[in-house]
Scaffold this motif. Structure first.
Motif, PDB file in Angstrom:
ATOM      1  N   CYS A 205     -46.030  46.599 -60.912  1.00  0.00           N
ATOM      2  CA  CYS A 205     -45.497  47.490 -61.769  1.00  0.00           C
ATOM      3  C   CYS A 205     -44.070  47.213 -62.117  1.00  0.00           C
ATOM      4  O   CYS A 205     -43.283  46.765 -61.268  1.00  0.00           O
ATOM      5  N   ALA A 206     -43.839  47.237 -63.500  1.00  0.00           N
ATOM      6  CA  ALA A 206     -42.389  46.619 -64.005  1.00  0.00           C
ATOM      7  C   ALA A 206     -41.946  47.330 -65.237  1.00  0.00           C
ATOM      8  O   ALA A 206     -42.620  48.526 -65.520  1.00  0.00           O
ATOM      9  N   ALA A 207     -40.782  47.262 -65.343  1.00  0.00           N
ATOM     10  CA  ALA A 207     -40.072  48.071 -66.345  1.00  0.00           C
ATOM     11  C   ALA A 207     -40.413  47.592 -67.845  1.00  0.00           C
ATOM     12  O   ALA A 207     -40.131  48.170 -69.018  1.00  0.00           O
ATOM     13  N   HIS A 208     -41.085  46.622 -68.229  1.00  0.00           N
ATOM     14  CA  HIS A 208     -41.542  46.195 -69.317  1.00  0.00           C
ATOM     15  C   HIS A 208     -42.864  45.329 -69.364  1.00  0.00           C
ATOM     16  O   HIS A 208     -43.515  45.568 -67.987  1.00  0.00           O
ATOM     17  N   SER A 209     -43.601  45.256 -70.310  1.00  0.00           N
ATOM     18  CA  SER A 209     -45.089  44.867 -70.301  1.00  0.00           C
ATOM     19  C   SER A 209     -45.247  43.447 -70.500  1.00  0.00           C
ATOM     20  O   SER A 209     -46.434  42.994 -70.818  1.00  0.00           O
ATOM     21  N   ARG A 210     -44.265  42.428 -70.474  1.00  0.00           N
ATOM     22  CA  ARG A 210     -44.320  41.173 -70.407  1.00  0.00           C
ATOM     23  C   ARG A 210     -44.773  40.527 -69.203  1.00  0.00           C
ATOM     24  O   ARG A 210     -43.996  39.722 -68.632  1.00  0.00           O
ATOM     25  N   PHE A 211     -45.908  40.750 -68.743  1.00  0.00           N
ATOM     26  CA  PHE A 211     -46.839  40.397 -67.616  1.00  0.00           C
ATOM     27  C   PHE A 211     -47.430  38.977 -67.658  1.00  0.00           C
ATOM     28  O   PHE A 211     -47.762  38.424 -68.783  1.00  0.00           O
ATOM     29  N   PRO A 212     -46.953  37.980 -66.772  1.00  0.00           N
ATOM     30  CA  PRO A 212     -47.697  36.815 -66.700  1.00  0.00           C
ATOM     31  C   PRO A 212     -49.303  37.184 -66.757  1.00  0.00           C
ATOM     32  O   PRO A 212     -49.703  37.997 -66.009  1.00  0.00           O
ATOM     33  N   GLU A 213     -49.938  36.264 -67.227  1.00  0.00           N
ATOM     34  CA  GLU A 213     -51.631  36.465 -67.178  1.00  0.00           C
ATOM     35  C   GLU A 213     -52.105  36.017 -65.692  1.00  0.00           C
ATOM     36  O   GLU A 213     -53.099  36.561 -65.362  1.00  0.00           O
ATOM     37  N   SER A 214     -51.281  35.274 -65.132  1.00  0.00           N
ATOM     38  CA  SER A 214     -51.975  34.924 -63.901  1.00  0.00           C
ATOM     39  C   SER A 214     -51.001  34.632 -62.743  1.00  0.00           C
ATOM     40  O   SER A 214     -50.010  34.864 -62.867  1.00  0.00           O
TER      41      SER A 214
END
Length: 224
Positions: A205-214
């Motif tokens: 869970c993060a404050a933004h949606s720029r998650f790494p894919e792996s």
């Protein structure tokens, strides 16, 4: 944001444990020594050194020179590095760590048979209905999806269980995306699930949606 994982495919050898212990604080060494099961001590030790290794690589400092403290509700932080927020989770053979410049939470859960009465007690009505509407063969799997997502949310908020588990709702949609029904006045946040092991559920869970894919996998040798 970066997410790291260690798969404990074998127990640590004594010389490896001794080396890793040399990096952590006296308090953490004492904590590891209090565990009844050696595997619990190894998971805790690896989680601590994993964060130290990442900060060490990023800032060129010695792993043993990094000091950790805990916030009011127990979330650890490194005051000398205010632009880094991190969170550790471990279960079974996995240790994971998520790191970002903004508040972040991570959770991994080993799946095992469990009574769904727990969901009725702790989950929101929406989540419980979603769980019961899931095919019976998939209910345990979805329960752990919900549990890991909710835990990652709690840990990202940094308020511990002062934030009730039923005060918000999460839902894993068929396309794999996660929707979050936030508590009142809560800052926006985003959740992503990761499939790193068929026997585990994992969420960040993060404050933004720029998650790494792996997830970046680390070996014992890299920490040593």
């Amino acid at each position: 944001m970066k997410i790291y994982g260690i798969c404990m495919e074998r127990p640590l050898k004594q010389h490896e444990t001794d080396r890793l212990m040399s990096f952590v604080s006296a308090e953490k060494r004492e904590k590891c020594g209090r565990f009844y099961h050696e595997e619990d001590a190894h998971r805790t030790l690896l989680g601590d050194v994993l964060v130290r290794s990442v900060i060490s690589e990023e800032y060129g400092v010695n792993k043993e020179d990094i000091d950790f403290f805990t916030q009011e509700y127990g979330k650890p932080y490194a005051p000398a590095f205010p632009d880094i927020d991190f969170n550790i989770s471990h279960s079974g053979r996995w240790v994971i760590c998520a790191i970002d410049a903004e508040p972040i939470g991570a959770d991994i859960e080993k799946m095992k048979p469990i009574s769904l009465d727990i969901a009725k007690r702790f989950f929101s009505e929406t989540e419980y209905r979603d769980l019961l509407s899931t095919h019976k063969d998939e209910q345990i799997s979805y329960f752990y999806h919900l549990w890991s997502m909710k835990e990652s949310f709690i840990k990202q908020a940094g308020k511990g269980l002062s934030l009730p588990l039923d005060s918000f709702s999460v839902r894993l949609r068929q396309d794999g995306r996660v929707s979050v029904e936030l508590p009142e006045n809560h800052k926006p946040c985003f959740i992503k699930t990761y499939d790193i092991d068929p026997d585990y559920k994992m969420a960040v869970c993060a404050a933004h949606s720029r998650f790494p894919e792996s997830v970046v996998m680390k070996m014992y040798e890299e920490l040593l």
